[in-house]
Write a protein that holds these residues in place. Structure first.
Motif, short mmCIF file in Angstrom:
data_model
loop_
_atom_site.label_atom_id
_atom_site.label_comp_id
_atom_site.label_asym_id
_atom_site.label_seq_id
_atom_site.Cartn_x
_atom_site.Cartn_y
_atom_site.Cartn_z
N UNK A 142 0.83 -1.21 0.00
CA UNK A 142 0.00 0.00 0.00
C UNK A 142 0.87 1.26 0.00
N UNK A 143 2.00 1.22 0.71
CA UNK A 143 2.91 2.37 0.70
C UNK A 143 3.46 2.60 -0.71
N UNK A 144 3.84 1.51 -1.38
CA UNK A 144 4.39 1.63 -2.72
C UNK A 144 3.36 2.23 -3.67
N UNK A 145 2.12 1.78 -3.57
CA UNK A 145 1.07 2.29 -4.46
C UNK A 145 0.86 3.78 -4.24
N UNK A 146 0.97 4.23 -3.01
CA UNK A 146 0.80 5.66 -2.72
C UNK A 146 1.94 6.48 -3.32
N UNK A 147 3.17 5.91 -3.32
CA UNK A 147 4.33 6.63 -3.83
C UNK A 147 4.50 6.46 -5.34
N UNK A 148 4.12 5.27 -5.85
CA UNK A 148 4.28 4.98 -7.28
C UNK A 148 2.92 4.50 -7.81
N UNK A 149 2.02 5.42 -8.13
CA UNK A 149 0.66 5.04 -8.53
C UNK A 149 0.60 4.11 -9.73
N UNK A 150 1.61 4.19 -10.60
CA UNK A 150 1.59 3.34 -11.80
C UNK A 150 2.06 1.92 -11.53
N UNK A 151 2.48 1.62 -10.31
CA UNK A 151 2.90 0.26 -9.98
C UNK A 151 1.70 -0.69 -10.09
N UNK A 152 2.00 -1.96 -10.35
CA UNK A 152 0.96 -2.98 -10.51
C UNK A 152 0.97 -3.85 -9.26
N UNK A 153 -0.10 -3.80 -8.49
CA UNK A 153 -0.20 -4.58 -7.26
C UNK A 153 -0.90 -5.90 -7.55
N UNK A 154 -0.21 -7.01 -7.22
CA UNK A 154 -0.73 -8.35 -7.49
C UNK A 154 -0.91 -9.09 -6.17
N UNK A 155 -2.12 -9.57 -5.92
CA UNK A 155 -2.43 -10.31 -4.70
C UNK A 155 -2.42 -11.80 -5.02
#
Length: 290
Positions: free
Chosen positions: A214-227
């Protein structure tokens, strides 16, 4: 201020010879930069272990880049807030990063993609990350942790193992892209290796906990989060209970936490079921290349 030390003729001759050798070494490196054989990043890396290069003036190095010249070199350093008299060894981390970014080859300017893999403990994230390292286009980031290494873990391969004091210092120097506390220990993603890989056009995989994702997504919005989900809850329970490195109390705590973590899937961009590691790896590569 005391008088300068008095040198014997032999000492003076040795000092002059050393200075001449350093000048020749710097001149040779600048010639290789001008020819395109070395990049600014290469010279910065070399200067970390080479005293002669560490004492090179940044202005001289920038002037040696083909097509830059004296006037443009001064303009670049002024824009990057780097003194015209500064030497490589005197640059701060942010100045080094700005300088390297300024001279990234144009063919490598298209950044790679940042893929973040997360999920409940025991779901197999580490297994997927290890498989992805085998001949894939990814740079798989190695996390730092204050956790003690297990018997089969190697520092710098499985994790970067930090003391609490070292971790505190890294936080103070803003060296982590993200960090979080999990199960009584702290984990963090070293920033420089990730950013260098992305700038060079290489995609990066972070295998981290949910709060870090969640921290990464806030800092790098274009990142792809995979669960990453288990095929069934029963299989996840079996994996956690089968861990020989955890006590019974630790396994119970992990199961309780896993139930909470499973509810976080809706926050992620993609959800994959880990029924076959090869299929998960293929999907991650596809996400990065899409």
């Amino acid at each position: 201020m005391g008088a300068p030390p008095q040198l014997t003729p032999e000492e003076r001759a040795l000092a002059l010879a050393k200075a001449k050798q350093s000048r020749q070494q710097r001149a040779a490196v600048k010639a290789r930069v001008k020819s395109g054989e070395l990049s600014i990043s290469d010279v910065i890396s070399m200067s970390e272990s080479d005293e002669a290069l560490a004492k090179m003036r940044v202005l001289e190095l920038v002037e040696s880049v083909n097509g830059v010249g004296k006037v443009r070199a001064k303009t670049i350093l002024e824009r990057l807030n780097i003194s015209l008299t500064r030497r490589l060894q005197g640059l701060g981390r942010h100045q080094l990063e700005s300088l390297e970014k300024e001279f990234v080859p144009r063919t490598a300017m298209a950044p790679g993609k940042l893929v973040v893999l997360s999920g409940p403990g025991g779901v197999g994230k580490s297994t997927v990350a290890k498989e992805l390292k085998k001949g894939s286009p990814f740079f798989v980031s190695i996390s730092a942790t204050t956790r003690a290494p297990r018997f089969n873990e190697v520092d710098g391969v499985d994790y970067h193992f930090y003391s609490n004091e070292e971790f505190d210092s890294a936080i103070a120097r803003n060296e982590f892209l993200e960090w979080a506390e999990f199960a009584g220990n702290r984990y963090g993603t070293p920033r420089k290796a990730v950013e260098d890989s992305l700038r060079s056009g290489k995609s990066v995989l972070l295998e981290i906990e949910i709060s870090g994702a969640k921290q990464v997504k806030a800092k790098v919005p274009e990142s792809i989060l995979v669960f990453l989900e288990p095929p069934t809850w029963e299989e996840l329970v079996s994996r956690l209970e089968g861990r020989g490195t955890d006590s019974a109390e630790r396994r119970a705590a992990r199961l309780a936490l896993a139930q909470e973590e499973m509810a976080a899937a809706s926050f992620f961009d993609k959800v994959l079921i880990n029924d076959r590691v090869e299929a998960v790896v293929s999907a991650l590569i596809e996400f990065a290349s899409a």
